[in-house]
Design a protein around this motif. Structure first.
Motif, PDB file in Angstrom:
ATOM      1  N   TYR A  95       5.725   7.626 -30.143  1.00 38.59           N
ATOM      2  CA  TYR A  95       5.738   9.062 -29.901  1.00 38.59           C
ATOM      3  C   TYR A  95       7.170   9.599 -29.933  1.00 38.59           C
ATOM      4  O   TYR A  95       8.142   8.857 -29.758  1.00 38.59           O
ATOM      5  N   CYS A 149       5.501   2.461 -17.855  1.00 41.62           N
ATOM      6  CA  CYS A 149       5.376   1.985 -19.232  1.00 41.62           C
ATOM      7  C   CYS A 149       6.507   1.006 -19.539  1.00 41.62           C
ATOM      8  O   CYS A 149       7.557   1.022 -18.898  1.00 41.62           O
ATOM      9  N   ILE A 188       3.283  11.460 -20.653  1.00 43.16           N
ATOM     10  CA  ILE A 188       2.723  11.212 -21.984  1.00 43.16           C
ATOM     11  C   ILE A 188       1.753  12.323 -22.375  1.00 43.16           C
ATOM     12  O   ILE A 188       0.842  12.665 -21.616  1.00 43.16           O
ATOM     13  N   ASP A 241      -0.769  12.612 -25.263  1.00 43.93           N
ATOM     14  CA  ASP A 241      -1.359  11.901 -26.402  1.00 43.93           C
ATOM     15  C   ASP A 241      -1.731  12.849 -27.537  1.00 43.93           C
ATOM     16  O   ASP A 241      -1.627  12.491 -28.716  1.00 43.93           O
ATOM     17  N   GLN A 271       1.335  13.634 -29.300  1.00 51.95           N
ATOM     18  CA  GLN A 271       2.098  12.408 -29.579  1.00 51.95           C
ATOM     19  C   GLN A 271       3.566  12.594 -29.188  1.00 51.95           C
ATOM     20  O   GLN A 271       4.487  12.455 -29.994  1.00 51.95           O
ATOM     21  N   VAL A 283       6.389  12.306 -25.621  1.00 53.92           N
ATOM     22  CA  VAL A 283       6.660  11.817 -24.270  1.00 53.92           C
ATOM     23  C   VAL A 283       7.899  12.491 -23.707  1.00 53.92           C
ATOM     24  O   VAL A 283       8.831  12.827 -24.450  1.00 53.92           O
ATOM     25  N   GLU A 319       1.482   1.390 -22.049  1.00 53.33           N
ATOM     26  CA  GLU A 319       1.247   1.732 -20.637  1.00 53.33           C
ATOM     27  C   GLU A 319       0.887   0.482 -19.838  1.00 53.33           C
ATOM     28  O   GLU A 319       0.255  -0.429 -20.340  1.00 53.33           O
TER      29      GLU A 319
END
Length: 338
Positions: free
Chosen positions: A276, A289, A308, A310, A313, A315, A337
């Motif tokens: 990401y 993580c 995060i 998702d 995408q 962080v 993670e």
């Protein structure tokens, strides 16, 4: 915070300390100045090298404590083993001796010498010093290698394996080697292990029995440790088993510790890691993580909380973590993670 990074020449003293603390049976960390300096030099060359496919590269890394500057441990990957010198192992298999006429049916195990892992990628030199054996440090030291493999797939073979340290006592005596010594070698386990660590492997081909060994002819003590690991190695074995590694019957020729393997594509961290884009900033996420930058020559990996997203995408990581990873806004990281 621990940061995993490529080793440098200035880390020699710390690497020697790890070698001294790791104890007997840790073949890839011999207490030998020339060999350790050569490994450091070879690693520096390997990290700087442009690679199309894996060859004899060796990537040696250290875990640096950012608060104290101390080296907490070491970890390494050999890109493709056995290309310049034979890499030996035993394969434990089963044969049947039977006679229908006599009504006899005996199943026995045999050990066959071979070079099964030639050209494969080896995980090695994983050692974490006792003061740092807590939290996610052990996982970071091991799994950072899988984040590297996932990001730089072309540098590694399709199969990755690890030799697990076998059973030996505090003085370095191995029950399996004791039987081999009495019958074939006439040298101590510590000396044989040291010779292998410094690359003097010729004695193996000269003295190792060429024909299969029937396990039931070994001493009971030697039989009992085949495929078993040293107590200090159990956490590392469990971690690899959770990643999908398993033993297919191959064991070390000195202490009979198991060799575990996995197709790189099936390693859990490789399969499930995410790549990401980074935003540096404050966040309140507590999602721990293991995260690495996407550089190879300047590889960095840490354990840290990430925020995060998702869907995007994306962080968010703190400035401290960004500095440790040597990344800025817009860069990419690969993470898994925990």
């Amino acid at each position: 915070m621990l940061v995993i990074r490529p080793i440098m020449a200035s880390d020699y003293s710390a690497l020697m300390q790890c070698a001294e603390e790791s104890g007997h049976g840790f073949t890839s960390l011999p207490v030998n100045e020339e060999m350790l300096r050569n490994r450091i030099s070879h690693s520096e060359t390997s990290f700087a090298k442009e690679v199309v496919s894996p060859a004899d590269e060796g990537y040696l890394m250290v875990a640096e404590d950012t608060e104290t500057g101390e080296i907490a441990g070491t970890t390494a990957i050999e890109a493709a083993i056995g290309l310049d010198a034979p890499f030996y192992n035993y394969h434990l298999s089963t044969v049947v001796h039977a006679s229908r006429r006599l009504g006899v049916h005996n199943t026995v195990q045999i050990l066959t010498l071979g070079n099964h892992y030639t050209g494969d990628t080896e995980l090695c030199t994983l050692f974490l010093r006792p003061p740092w054996r807590e939290g996610l440090n052990g996982r970071l030291l091991s799994k950072a290698r899988f984040l590297m493999m996932a990001e730089h797939r072309h540098r590694f073979s399709d199969v990755v394996f690890a030799e697990m340290r076998g059973v030996s006592d505090e003085e370095g005596n191995s029950p399996f080697w004791h039987w081999l010594k009495e019958n074939f070698f006439s040298i101590d386990f510590i000396h044989a292990d040291y010779l292998t660590g410094i690359g003097a492997k010729g004695f193996i081909a000269d003295l190792m029995p060429k024909l299969p060994i029937y396990v039931n002819l070994l001493s009971k003590d030697a039989q009992a440790v085949i495929g078993q690991v040293h107590d200090n190695t159990r956490p590392a074995l469990r971690l690899l088993e959770n990643e999908g590694f398993s033993c297919r019957g191959y064991v070390d020729i000195f202490d009979a510790g198991p060799t575990v393997e996995c197709d790189v594509r099936n390693v859990e961290t490789v399969r499930h890691s995410k790549r990401y884009q980074v935003e540096v900033g404050e966040h309140e996420s507590e999602q721990q993580c293991l995260v690495a930058n996407t550089s190879f020559r300047d590889f960095r990996a840490v354990a840290a909380p990430l925020d995060i997203d998702d869907k995007a995408q994306h962080v968010v990581l703190s400035q401290q973590v960004a500095d440790a990873l040597a990344v800025t806004d817009g860069d990419f990281v690969r993470f898994i993670e925990q």
